[in-house]
Write a protein that holds these residues in place. Structure first.
Motif, PDB file in Angstrom:
ATOM      1  N   ASN A   1       0.801  -1.216   0.000  1.00 52.79           N
ATOM      2  CA  ASN A   1       0.000   0.000   0.000  1.00 52.79           C
ATOM      3  C   ASN A   1       0.837   1.270   0.000  1.00 52.79           C
ATOM      4  OD1 ASN A   1      -2.855  -1.068   0.244  1.00 52.79           O
ATOM      5  ND2 ASN A   1      -1.788  -2.176   1.863  1.00 52.79           N
ATOM      6  N   ARG A   2       2.135   1.160   0.264  1.00 54.43           N
ATOM      7  CA  ARG A   2       3.032   2.325   0.223  1.00 54.43           C
ATOM      8  C   ARG A   2       3.684   2.475  -1.148  1.00 54.43           C
ATOM      9  NH1 ARG A   2       5.200   0.371   5.582  1.00 54.43           N
ATOM     10  NH2 ARG A   2       6.944  -0.354   4.340  1.00 54.43           N
ATOM     11  N   LEU A   3       3.444   1.526  -2.041  1.00 50.40           N
ATOM     12  CA  LEU A   3       4.066   1.554  -3.359  1.00 50.40           C
ATOM     13  C   LEU A   3       3.197   2.323  -4.343  1.00 50.40           C
ATOM     14  CD1 LEU A   3       5.203  -2.196  -3.511  1.00 50.40           C
ATOM     15  CD2 LEU A   3       6.530  -0.208  -2.761  1.00 50.40           C
ATOM     16  N   THR A   4       3.819   2.740  -5.457  1.00 48.35           N
ATOM     17  CA  THR A   4       3.071   3.435  -6.500  1.00 48.35           C
ATOM     18  C   THR A   4       3.301   2.740  -7.831  1.00 48.35           C
ATOM     19  OG1 THR A   4       4.878   4.978  -6.822  1.00 48.35           O
ATOM     20  CG2 THR A   4       3.109   5.685  -5.390  1.00 48.35           C
ATOM     21  N   PRO A   5       2.306   2.758  -8.675  1.00 55.10           N
ATOM     22  CA  PRO A   5       0.956   3.258  -8.429  1.00 55.10           C
ATOM     23  C   PRO A   5       0.230   2.396  -7.413  1.00 55.10           C
ATOM     24  CG  PRO A   5       1.118   2.273 -10.627  1.00 55.10           C
ATOM     25  CD  PRO A   5       2.473   2.213 -10.024  1.00 55.10           C
ATOM     26  N   ALA A   6      -0.697   3.006  -6.706  1.00 49.40           N
ATOM     27  CA  ALA A   6      -1.385   2.337  -5.599  1.00 49.40           C
ATOM     28  C   ALA A   6      -2.194   1.128  -6.085  1.00 49.40           C
ATOM     29  CB  ALA A   6      -2.314   3.316  -4.904  1.00 49.40           C
TER      30      ALA A   6
ATOM     31  N   SER B   1      -1.540  -2.641 -11.258  1.00 45.72           N
ATOM     32  CA  SER B   1      -1.285  -2.225 -12.638  1.00 45.72           C
ATOM     33  C   SER B   1      -0.015  -2.912 -13.135  1.00 45.72           C
ATOM     34  CB  SER B   1      -1.081  -0.710 -12.675  1.00 45.72           C
ATOM     35  OG  SER B   1       0.123  -0.385 -11.989  1.00 45.72           O
TER      36      SER B   1
ATOM     37  N   GLN C   1       2.560  -1.446 -14.146  1.00 47.54           N
ATOM     38  CA  GLN C   1       3.688  -0.695 -13.585  1.00 47.54           C
ATOM     39  C   GLN C   1       4.016  -1.185 -12.179  1.00 47.54           C
ATOM     40  OE1 GLN C   1       0.903   0.689 -14.883  1.00 47.54           O
ATOM     41  NE2 GLN C   1       1.588   1.863 -16.658  1.00 47.54           N
ATOM     42  N   LEU C   2       2.984  -1.421 -11.357  1.00 55.15           N
ATOM     43  CA  LEU C   2       3.231  -1.910 -10.003  1.00 55.15           C
ATOM     44  C   LEU C   2       3.729  -3.353 -10.039  1.00 55.15           C
ATOM     45  CD1 LEU C   2       3.319  -1.493  -7.007  1.00 55.15           C
ATOM     46  CD2 LEU C   2       0.868  -1.963  -6.895  1.00 55.15           C
TER      47      LEU C   2
END
Length: 136
Positions: A22-27, A67, A69-70
Motif C-alpha cells: 500500500n506504500r508503493l506506487t501506483p497504488a 497495474s 507498472q506496479l
C-alpha cells in the motif's frame, strides 16, 4: 495496453509489513483476504512460500489488483530474474478469496532457498513475525 492483474501477497508486502504494498506506487486496489495451499518458510526477515508440497497448510495473505507498472515494481522487490537462480518464481494460479477463486500472481520461493529453513506451521507470516517481535 496491458490490463491490471491480481496478486496474492503473503509476507512483507502485506499491510503493515516492511514492504507494505500500500506504500508503493501506483497504488494497488485491495480485493480481500486470500488462501492457498503450501508450505511457508522463515528465510530471514522475510518468508518464502512453496506451493503444494508434503503436508501443505493454508497460507493466508492479501489479494490486490495491481497495474502493470506496479507488477514491475513487485518483480524488482522479489528479485525476479530469468533462469533457475531467481530467488522467486512468478506463478499465476487461482487463489481462494472469500470462497471464490481469483486468478492471482503468486511469488513462489525457489525450492533451493528453503533447504534447512524453519517451516511456519500455521501459514501466517504476520502472526509469526509479530510473535517473533514479542520474543525478542
Amino acid at each position: 495496453m496491458p490490463e491490471a492483474r491480481h496478486v496474492f501477497v503473503y509476507g512483507t508486502l502485506r499491510r503493515g509489513g516492511r514492504n507494505d504494498i500500500n506504500r508503493l506506487t501506483p497504488a494497488p486496489r485491495y480485493v480481500g483476504m486470500g488462501e492457498v495451499k503450501g508450505c511457508l518458510y522463515h528465510l530471514d526477515w522475510y518468508p518464502g512460500l512453496a506451493l503444494g508440497g508434503e503436508q501443505p497448510v493454508t497460507v493466508v495473505g492479501e489479494v490486490y489488483e495491481v497495474s502493470p507498472q506496479l507488477e514491475a515494481v513487485l518483480d524488482e522487490i522479489e528479485a525476479i530474474v530469468p533462469g533457475p537462480d531467481s530467488e522467486y518464481f512468478k506463478r499465476e494460479l487461482p487463489v481462494d478469496v472469500g470462497g471464490r477463486p481469483i486468478a492471482c500472481l503468486v511469488y513462489e520461493i525457489n525450492p533451493a532457498r528453503v533447504a534447512g529453513k524453519r517451516r511456519i506451521e500455521h501459514g501466517d507470516w504476520v502472526l509469526f513475525s509479530s510473535g517473533e517481535k514479542n520474543i525478542s
